[in-house]
Design an enzyme around this catalytic site. Structure first.
Site, PDB file in Angstrom:
ATOM      1  N   ASP A  39      40.069  45.495  30.440  1.00  0.00           N
ATOM      2  CA  ASP A  39      38.994  45.350  29.347  1.00  0.00           C
ATOM      3  C   ASP A  39      38.531  46.783  29.309  1.00  0.00           C
ATOM      4  O   ASP A  39      39.360  47.628  29.875  1.00  0.00           O
ATOM      5  CB  ASP A  39      37.998  44.387  29.877  1.00  0.00           C
ATOM      6  CG  ASP A  39      37.029  44.906  31.241  1.00  0.00           C
ATOM      7  OD1 ASP A  39      37.586  45.953  31.778  1.00  0.00           O
ATOM      8  OD2 ASP A  39      36.138  44.123  31.379  1.00  0.00           O
ATOM      9  N   HIS A  40      37.466  46.957  28.973  1.00  0.00           N
ATOM     10  CA  HIS A  40      36.982  48.250  28.492  1.00  0.00           C
ATOM     11  C   HIS A  40      36.722  48.952  30.018  1.00  0.00           C
ATOM     12  O   HIS A  40      36.826  50.075  30.146  1.00  0.00           O
ATOM     13  CB  HIS A  40      35.596  48.367  27.712  1.00  0.00           C
ATOM     14  CG  HIS A  40      34.537  47.425  28.354  1.00  0.00           C
ATOM     15  ND1 HIS A  40      34.582  45.880  28.307  1.00  0.00           N
ATOM     16  CD2 HIS A  40      33.341  47.327  29.004  1.00  0.00           C
ATOM     17  CE1 HIS A  40      33.647  45.503  28.893  1.00  0.00           C
ATOM     18  NE2 HIS A  40      32.927  46.318  29.124  1.00  0.00           N
ATOM     19  N   CYS A  48      39.768  45.520  35.458  1.00  0.00           N
ATOM     20  CA  CYS A  48      38.374  45.509  34.921  1.00  0.00           C
ATOM     21  C   CYS A  48      37.702  46.294  35.524  1.00  0.00           C
ATOM     22  O   CYS A  48      38.038  47.282  36.433  1.00  0.00           O
ATOM     23  CB  CYS A  48      37.907  44.252  34.771  1.00  0.00           C
ATOM     24  SG  CYS A  48      37.747  43.147  36.379  1.00  0.00           S
ATOM     25  N   THR A  68      35.302  45.844  38.199  1.00  0.00           N
ATOM     26  CA  THR A  68      35.541  45.638  39.686  1.00  0.00           C
ATOM     27  C   THR A  68      36.935  45.275  40.012  1.00  0.00           C
ATOM     28  O   THR A  68      37.315  45.090  41.181  1.00  0.00           O
ATOM     29  CB  THR A  68      34.292  44.682  40.129  1.00  0.00           C
ATOM     30  OG1 THR A  68      34.604  43.477  39.374  1.00  0.00           O
ATOM     31  CG2 THR A  68      33.060  45.236  40.048  1.00  0.00           C
ATOM     32  N   GLY A  69      37.709  44.509  38.911  1.00  0.00           N
ATOM     33  CA  GLY A  69      38.890  43.634  39.334  1.00  0.00           C
ATOM     34  C   GLY A  69      38.447  42.124  39.765  1.00  0.00           C
ATOM     35  O   GLY A  69      39.531  41.278  39.626  1.00  0.00           O
ATOM     36  N   ILE A  70      37.385  42.088  39.921  1.00  0.00           N
ATOM     37  CA  ILE A  70      36.804  40.485  40.464  1.00  0.00           C
ATOM     38  C   ILE A  70      37.078  39.566  39.168  1.00  0.00           C
ATOM     39  O   ILE A  70      37.620  38.533  39.394  1.00  0.00           O
ATOM     40  CB  ILE A  70      35.379  40.410  40.893  1.00  0.00           C
ATOM     41  CG1 ILE A  70      35.173  41.537  42.115  1.00  0.00           C
ATOM     42  CG2 ILE A  70      35.060  39.283  41.117  1.00  0.00           C
ATOM     43  CD1 ILE A  70      33.733  41.521  42.756  1.00  0.00           C
ATOM     44  N   GLY A  71      36.571  39.994  37.969  1.00  0.00           N
ATOM     45  CA  GLY A  71      36.647  38.914  36.898  1.00  0.00           C
ATOM     46  C   GLY A  71      37.896  38.759  36.591  1.00  0.00           C
ATOM     47  O   GLY A  71      38.203  37.374  36.251  1.00  0.00           O
ATOM     48  N   MET A  72      38.935  39.696  36.490  1.00  0.00           N
ATOM     49  CA  MET A  72      40.012  39.503  35.920  1.00  0.00           C
ATOM     50  C   MET A  72      40.912  38.626  36.986  1.00  0.00           C
ATOM     51  O   MET A  72      41.856  37.796  36.779  1.00  0.00           O
ATOM     52  CB  MET A  72      40.817  40.910  35.892  1.00  0.00           C
ATOM     53  CG  MET A  72      40.477  41.784  34.659  1.00  0.00           C
ATOM     54  SD  MET A  72      41.351  40.783  33.148  1.00  0.00           S
ATOM     55  CE  MET A  72      41.074  42.476  32.227  1.00  0.00           C
ATOM     56  N   HIS A 117      53.450  38.840  51.886  1.00  0.00           N
ATOM     57  CA  HIS A 117      53.197  37.527  52.502  1.00  0.00           C
ATOM     58  C   HIS A 117      52.884  36.761  51.001  1.00  0.00           C
ATOM     59  O   HIS A 117      53.003  35.532  51.199  1.00  0.00           O
ATOM     60  CB  HIS A 117      51.981  37.734  53.086  1.00  0.00           C
ATOM     61  CG  HIS A 117      52.168  38.479  54.609  1.00  0.00           C
ATOM     62  ND1 HIS A 117      51.439  38.379  55.438  1.00  0.00           N
ATOM     63  CD2 HIS A 117      53.444  39.110  55.167  1.00  0.00           C
ATOM     64  CE1 HIS A 117      52.003  38.931  56.580  1.00  0.00           C
ATOM     65  NE2 HIS A 117      53.334  39.307  56.404  1.00  0.00           N
ATOM     66  N   HIS A 125      55.897  32.067  54.886  1.00  0.00           N
ATOM     67  CA  HIS A 125      55.105  32.673  53.633  1.00  0.00           C
ATOM     68  C   HIS A 125      55.271  31.853  52.358  1.00  0.00           C
ATOM     69  O   HIS A 125      54.636  31.457  51.762  1.00  0.00           O
ATOM     70  CB  HIS A 125      55.176  34.105  53.195  1.00  0.00           C
ATOM     71  CG  HIS A 125      54.783  34.793  54.554  1.00  0.00           C
ATOM     72  ND1 HIS A 125      53.543  34.890  55.023  1.00  0.00           N
ATOM     73  CD2 HIS A 125      55.670  35.839  55.358  1.00  0.00           C
ATOM     74  CE1 HIS A 125      53.649  35.786  56.143  1.00  0.00           C
ATOM     75  NE2 HIS A 125      54.899  36.365  56.279  1.00  0.00           N
TER      76      HIS A 125
END
Ligand code: RB5
Length: 148
Positions: free
Chosen positions: A7-8, A64, A66-70, A97, A132
């Site tokens: 995203d932006h 994105c 934080t990377g969290i939403g993506m 793993h 794994h």
């Protein structure tokens, strides 16, 4: 082929990662976004995730703020194992793993150098399989349990 999307909030880091991947001679498709205009990260997370599960890309990178939403968005797509990582050990483990098929990074969290190091660690690692794989099969069972 590797597909990269942002995203932006991840636009600048995406550009830096594309240069790094070009140096490594990795073939890259850019799924957008292409401007600083504010966009909704789930749209780009879905685009990249669908290219990976369909096989049109072998793996993906999402960025994105934080990377969290993506990571939340991409992991809604069955078959996606998207790993949000912040250090090289996590990036290597994400492949060894978890066999992560998407690496997720925070454009407002990492320097360009840190992000390239994480991508390198993930690209250079190999899935260990064995016990794994059994755990990944259990994750697939969860997807089946909740799919209509
Ligand atoms: C956009 O402002 C921001 O929320 C997004 O880039 C990401 O950090 C979401 O998790």
């Amino acid at each position: 082929m590797l597909v990269i999307g942002s995203d932006h909030g991840g636009l600048n880091l995406k550009a830096a990662l594309k240069e790094y991947l070009a140096q490594r001679k990795v073939e890259v498709a850019d799924a957008g976004t292409q401007t600083n205009d504010s966009v909704d990260y789930p749209e780009f997370g879905l685009k990249v995730a669908e290219m990976v599960v369909s096989g049109s890309a072998e793996r993906g990178i999402l960025v994105c703020g934080t990377g969290i939403g993506m990571s939340i968005a991409a992991n809604k797509v069955p078959g996606i194992r998207a790993a949000l990582v912040t250090d090289p050990f996590m990036a290597r483990m994400a492949k060894e793993h978890n066999n992560a098929n998407i690496l997720v990074l925070g454009g407002r969290v990492l320097t360009e150098q840190q992000a390239c190091e994480l991508v390198g660690a993930w690209l250079d690692a190999s899935f260990e399989g064995g016990r794994h794989q059994g755990r990944l099969d259990l994750i697939s069972d969860i997807e089946k349990k909740y799919s209509k």
